[in-house]
Design an enzyme around this catalytic site. Structure first.
Site, mmCIF file in Angstrom:
data_model
loop_
_atom_site.group_PDB
_atom_site.id
_atom_site.type_symbol
_atom_site.label_atom_id
_atom_site.label_comp_id
_atom_site.label_asym_id
_atom_site.label_seq_id
_atom_site.Cartn_x
_atom_site.Cartn_y
_atom_site.Cartn_z
ATOM 1 N N VAL A 50 -3.989 -107.584 26.836
ATOM 2 C CA VAL A 50 -4.663 -106.527 26.242
ATOM 3 C C VAL A 50 -5.139 -106.659 25.080
ATOM 4 O O VAL A 50 -5.480 -107.533 24.600
ATOM 5 C CB VAL A 50 -3.101 -105.619 25.731
ATOM 6 C CG1 VAL A 50 -2.124 -105.288 26.962
ATOM 7 C CG2 VAL A 50 -2.524 -106.716 24.748
ATOM 8 N N CYS A 51 -6.192 -105.557 24.784
ATOM 9 C CA CYS A 51 -6.916 -105.595 23.709
ATOM 10 C C CYS A 51 -6.335 -105.332 22.329
ATOM 11 O O CYS A 51 -6.957 -105.701 21.242
ATOM 12 C CB CYS A 51 -8.338 -104.785 23.796
ATOM 13 S SG CYS A 51 -8.065 -102.999 24.266
ATOM 14 N N GLY A 52 -5.438 -105.026 22.268
ATOM 15 C CA GLY A 52 -4.700 -104.798 20.885
ATOM 16 C C GLY A 52 -3.397 -105.820 21.017
ATOM 17 O O GLY A 52 -2.365 -105.732 20.391
#
Lengths: 165, 182
Positions: A50-52
């Site tokens: 995930v990007c976060g």
């Protein structure tokens, strides 16, 4: 899943260690940062999809950690090469330590090792003297964020003020 | 330390008139979104939030706060500051919508075109962004978010409690309706 004795608890002296932090073999450990709070962020693996993800989040919060003069160290059982590629892809500038050989030894000593061979997703905050002041075990698939860490750092700052006063 | 600290997931910065708010002021449900304009998951949630507001026009309002993860998304901070520059001119939501509808065009050249399309003077806004005139505001949102338990983007708080479910329309409708009936 995790250590039967559980995650290290507040009040205990944090086990000392050094682990490779770079492919050149540079070694880092919490005792090199005495006088500052140290945040140990154990996590299962580089490359969460995930990007976060947790480590990216902590990098983006670097200015807030800096306000507390806190040192953030990420730890997983991945190798320094994986760490380096992961750090480059996410712009992570704080050290990611390789608890790689003997595998998971440091994670085990903090009660943050899982039977599947990965580090648990565990947060441990050390006070400037190297004593555990807060710890938290998150389910492996839940990014715990940073609010608990900052609460602990606030509490640490407040306690020091009381002692100084 | 005597008091045990919990990792909580509650909104700590209450919604104020400084916030960017879309929907009725007296809505029963307030959704606060912490978002990153370059984040694909925020982009995926955007049309669903839009539709949620349309289907629950009387009960739901949306608050948008900036949470750029700049080390992963190089254009996110600039996009956020540009949205804020539009916001001080009363055009926040137009800019917000343009950004989420053009996530592959956030480089400075295309962003300027976007500002123009929204009907604002690109040079003027660019100068403000270059001078970091809106950096403090973006940072304030970010810090409030990280203190509230934002753990990635998007993070939504539904009536102050972090929404840990999905961002598809049915998930959002369910969460909003549950909060409205709570």
């Amino acid at each position: 899943m995790s250590d039967p004795n559980g995650l290290i608890q507040p009040g205990r002296t944090a086990p000392g260690f050094t682990l490779p932090a770079t492919p050149d073999g540079d070694l880092l450990g919490p005792q090199q940062f005495r006088g500052r709070p140290v945040v140990l962020a154990f996590y299962p693996a580089d490359w969460s999809p995930v990007c976060g993800d947790q480590m990216s989040l902590y990098q983006s919060a670097a200015p807030v950690f800096a306000q507390y003069q806190a040192v953030v160290l990420g730890l997983s059982v991945d190798s320094i090469w994986s760490h380096r590629a992961f750090a480059e892809s996410r712009g992570i500038e704080f050290p990611l330590l390789a608890d790689f050989e003997p595998k998971g030894e440091v994670a085990r000593s903090y009660g943050a090792y899982m039977s599947n061979g990965e580090a648990a997703r565990a947060l441990v905050v050390l006070d400037p003297a190297g004593k555990v002041t807060w710890s938290y075990l998150s389910p492996p698939d839940v990014n715990p964020g940073a609010d608990g860490i900052f609460d602990a750092l606030d509490q640490l700052a407040a306690d020091r003020k009381v002692m100084a006063g | 330390m005597s008091t045990p600290l919990q990792v909580t997931a509650r909104l700590r910065d209450p919604v104020t008139t400084d916030d960017h708010i879309r929907g009725p002021a007296d809505a029963a449900v307030t959704i606060v979104e912490y978002g990153d304009f370059q984040c694909q998951f925020c982009g995926a949630a955007y049309p669903n939030l839009h539709e949620l507001l349309r289907q629950r026009a009387d009960t739901v309002r949306l608050v948008y706060r900036y949470f750029p993860i700049a080390n992963v998304h190089p254009y996110a901070e600039r996009a956020a500051e540009t949205a804020e520059a539009a916001g001080v001119r009363g055009r926040f939501w137009e800019m917000h919508d343009w950004l989420y509808e053009h996530q592959d065009q956030l480089d400075p050249v295309h962003l300027s075109l976007g500002v123009e399309q929204v009907g604002l003077p690109p040079d003027e806004l660019n100068a403000e962004v270059e001078n970091r005139a809106h950096a403090d505001r973006v940072r304030r949102d970010f810090v409030g978010g990280i203190r509230s338990g934002v753990n990635g983007t998007p993070t939504l708080f539904v009536n102050g409690i972090r929404h840990d479910g999905g961002y598809d329309l049915p998930d959002l409708l369910t969460a909003a309706d549950a909060a409205a009936n709570a």
